[in-house]
Design an enzyme around this catalytic site. Structure first.
Site, mmCIF file in Angstrom:
data_model
loop_
_atom_site.group_PDB
_atom_site.id
_atom_site.type_symbol
_atom_site.label_atom_id
_atom_site.label_comp_id
_atom_site.label_asym_id
_atom_site.label_seq_id
_atom_site.Cartn_x
_atom_site.Cartn_y
_atom_site.Cartn_z
ATOM 1 N N LYS A 229 51.849 35.082 41.740
ATOM 2 C CA LYS A 229 50.796 36.070 41.413
ATOM 3 C C LYS A 229 51.399 37.342 40.364
ATOM 4 O O LYS A 229 52.209 37.806 40.356
ATOM 5 C CB LYS A 229 50.636 37.137 42.763
ATOM 6 C CG LYS A 229 49.231 38.164 42.449
ATOM 7 C CD LYS A 229 49.319 38.936 43.975
ATOM 8 C CE LYS A 229 47.927 39.628 43.976
ATOM 9 N NZ LYS A 229 47.876 40.815 42.651
ATOM 10 N N ARG A 234 43.097 40.815 36.288
ATOM 11 C CA ARG A 234 42.313 39.445 36.499
ATOM 12 C C ARG A 234 41.154 39.788 35.600
ATOM 13 O O ARG A 234 40.807 40.735 35.369
ATOM 14 C CB ARG A 234 41.982 39.658 38.055
ATOM 15 C CG ARG A 234 41.320 38.382 38.371
ATOM 16 C CD ARG A 234 42.133 37.492 39.437
ATOM 17 N NE ARG A 234 41.238 36.260 39.698
ATOM 18 C CZ ARG A 234 41.160 36.392 40.972
ATOM 19 N NH1 ARG A 234 41.206 37.602 41.859
ATOM 20 N NH2 ARG A 234 40.317 35.332 41.463
ATOM 21 N N ARG A 249 37.833 42.305 36.425
ATOM 22 C CA ARG A 249 37.589 42.125 37.936
ATOM 23 C C ARG A 249 36.324 43.098 38.518
ATOM 24 O O ARG A 249 35.510 42.378 39.224
ATOM 25 C CB ARG A 249 38.800 42.638 38.915
ATOM 26 C CG ARG A 249 38.524 42.332 40.361
ATOM 27 C CD ARG A 249 39.793 42.243 41.092
ATOM 28 N NE ARG A 249 39.488 42.757 42.509
ATOM 29 C CZ ARG A 249 40.390 43.335 43.403
ATOM 30 N NH1 ARG A 249 41.859 42.936 43.081
ATOM 31 N NH2 ARG A 249 40.093 43.528 44.671
ATOM 32 N N GLU A 274 44.605 35.500 34.638
ATOM 33 C CA GLU A 274 45.243 36.823 34.372
ATOM 34 C C GLU A 274 45.785 36.916 33.181
ATOM 35 O O GLU A 274 46.300 36.319 32.336
ATOM 36 C CB GLU A 274 46.753 36.672 35.127
ATOM 37 C CG GLU A 274 47.116 38.123 35.573
ATOM 38 C CD GLU A 274 46.711 38.982 36.960
ATOM 39 O OE1 GLU A 274 46.919 39.917 36.994
ATOM 40 O OE2 GLU A 274 45.842 38.092 37.633
ATOM 41 N N ARG A 399 37.191 35.941 51.991
ATOM 42 C CA ARG A 399 36.892 35.104 53.143
ATOM 43 C C ARG A 399 38.206 34.842 53.922
ATOM 44 O O ARG A 399 39.191 34.129 53.291
ATOM 45 C CB ARG A 399 36.157 33.871 52.653
ATOM 46 C CG ARG A 399 35.038 33.963 51.734
ATOM 47 C CD ARG A 399 33.855 34.837 52.767
ATOM 48 N NE ARG A 399 32.643 35.109 51.679
ATOM 49 C CZ ARG A 399 31.819 34.401 51.466
ATOM 50 N NH1 ARG A 399 31.622 32.988 52.124
ATOM 51 N NH2 ARG A 399 30.763 34.576 50.596
#
Length: 538
Positions: A229, A234, A249, A274, A399
């Site tokens: 990460k 983003r 984002r 990124e 999710r």
């Protein structure tokens, strides 16, 4: 303005998310075009009125009321717009301003302010304020300066619009950036008067897939792929209809801030990645793994509408790619991650390697081995680990069970509170923004405190009340809205990383500082030294 002012007032004092959705939905159903379109643009941050700056508003009010009274009132209220709205003098009875008082439609306000030059702004804005009551003045000033702060995110406002007209919120989000305020086609679609305003040839934004924190859980690496990460921002890259767009984002168009990246992306498709700055341009002190610099380097370019040649050369940007949503016009989002990853690697092979690369997967035989790899990753550009279910489709939002983010443990330091400032919105009555420092050496031998960061989160409501009382009873000097306090309170500050910075006297800049604990038990002289923090810097 009356209906918009009422909406804003109610949103500010409403905490329930569902209640906010109902308030916005009711407003959008009952308000005519174009007012409702301009209102939703303001709530989502899509309204830009550049002629009105806070300095102009301050000059206007200080020309009408005692500047000392305004300064004291602003310090007490904690918000310039609210202070001006309350202090603005009512028009003299019988004057031209009084005779013109009356309803002022939101659409008329936006049209007028959008056409203004900065030179004309004070007179035109003052004439509007003279026609409004205090609530409407507050709404006008917030609208004009782009600082609504009504506790409404762009996503919440779009959800309210979708619910108000029975639309799918993801479908609304997907076409949003292909449209411009006041969104006539969007409302026509919602009212069944026109088809959905969508075209595969529009460079529109698609909602990002997000991850849940892993916290204390574990996953089976047979089912999940591990990937670094990276600590940038983003972005979504879109090329369609001959145009390239870069979206953040939040769905903000940041193409103009990173023109070299946009120029290099000319293959039809939609990618997720990124945005980073190359480490080599900053030397080994800021250089990160695989050529990525720390977030501190990227921050030099964020928010700039125009970028100089010097900035492009000193802080060259590139994108580390995570996923692919579209290959040309082919929608790949329903495919499992393994197939999308293979498609991404094929797609990236045709891109400029100076501007794009694919995020590295982490090879680990089991979760225990992955833990050890993660613990050893204190690189400036790495924020943690992503865990992606190998059969997961690319779906909007979070999710459960599909993607996890496993951030590295935060760093901490014991710091001394030095200054405090009132917050905004719900916190405007509290001193909630704290500047803290560490010692240059032993305070008993002349060591001084130098500011190393500022935080306004991490504490509970009860702790905020306690901190506010401390500030009020320990103030030694005031600088406008800022209070200097006795250097007696130690705060344990958590932060994601710390970097060398020439912009700060201490030579340091913290990433995401927040208050972890209030150390009432610890003497200020035992707080950390600057040298200790320099040892943590990447």
């Amino acid at each position: 303005m009356r209906a918009f002012a009422d909406l804003l007032d109610r949103l500010i004092y409403t905490r329930s998310r569902n209640a906010k959705l109902r308030l916005i939905g009711d407003y959008l159903r009952t308000t005519p075009d174009p007012d409702r379109g301009w209102a939703i643009a303001a709530l989502t941050g899509d309204l830009d009125l550049p002629a009105v700056k806070p300095a102009i508003i301050r000059q206007m009010i200080e020309a009408r009321v005692d500047p000392v009274l305004f300064g004291m009132s602003r310090d007490f209220v904690g918000d310039t717009a609210e202070t001006v709205a309350l202090l603005w003098p009512e028009p003299v009875a019988g004057s031209a301003a009084a005779r013109e008082a009356g309803p002022l439609p939101l659409g008329e306000v936006v049209d007028t302010l959008a056409a203004l030059s900065r030179g004309d702004a004070p007179a035109v804005l003052a004439a509007m304020l003279d026609r409004l009551d205090s609530d409407e003045r507050f709404a006008l000033l917030k609208l004009a300066t782009g600082g609504l702060r009504a506790g409404v995110s762009a996503r919440l406002a779009k959800t309210a619009l979708a619910q108000a007209f029975g639309l799918d919120v993801d479908a609304v989000e997907e076409v949003w950036h292909g449209l411009t305020p006041p969104y006539g086609p969007l409302f026509a679609w919602g009212q069944g008067q026109a088809p959905q305003p969508h075209s595969a040839e529009l460079p529109v934004f698609r909602p990002f897939m997000l991850a849940h924190p892993l916290d204390d859980g574990r996953v089976d690496l047979a089912d999940y792929a591990a990937e670094w990460k990276w600590d940038g921002i983003r972005v979504q890259l879109v090329h369609a209809g001959g145009e390239t767009r870069l979206y953040s984002r939040a769905g903000d168009d940041i193409t103009g801030s990173f023109p070299e990246v946009a120029e290099a992306f000319r293959t039809p498709g939609v990618l997720d990645g990124e945005l980073l700055v190359k480490g080599e341009a900053q030397g080994h002190a800021l250089g990160g793994a695989d050529g990525a610099a720390s977030f501190n380097a990227l921050q030099q370019r964020l928010g700039r509408k125009t970028v100089s040649k010097r900035m492009l050369a000193d802080y060259p940007a590139f994108v580390r790619l995570y996923d692919i949503l579209f290959d040309g016009t082919q929608d790949l989002r329903a495919l499992p991650w393994t197939e999308r990853r293979a498609a991404l690697e094929r797609f990236a092979g045709a891109l400029d390697p100076d501007r794009f690369d694919v995020s590295q997967l982490i090879e680990a035989p089991d979760f225990t081995a992955l833990e050890a790899i993660r613990e050893g990753a204190r690189d400036a550009a790495i924020e943690g680990v992503m865990l992606k279910r190998r059969d997961s489709p690319y779906v909007a939002g979070r999710r459960v069970g599909l993607w996890y983010k496993w951030k590295r443990d935060p760093l901490t330091a014991d710091c001394v509170m030095m200054y405090a400032q009132r917050g905004n919105g719900k916190r405007s009555s509290f001193y909630s923004d704290y500047t803290f420092g560490c010692w240059t050496g032993d305070p008993a031998e002349g060591g001084e405190l130098l500011p190393v960061g500022k935080a306004y989160s991490g504490f509970t409501d009860e702790e905020l009340k306690w901190l506010d009382r401390f500030v009020r009873t320990s103030t030694v000097q005031r600088f406008g809205p800022v209070r200097e306090v006795e250097k007696t309170l130690v705060l344990e500050v958590a932060f994601d990383s710390i970097h060398a910075s020439k912009r700060h006297k201490s030579g340091l800049a913290m990433r995401f500082p927040r208050i972890a604990r209030i150390r009432r038990d610890k003497p200020a002289a035992e707080a950390d030294r600057i040298d200790t923090l320099l040892g943590m810097a990447t």
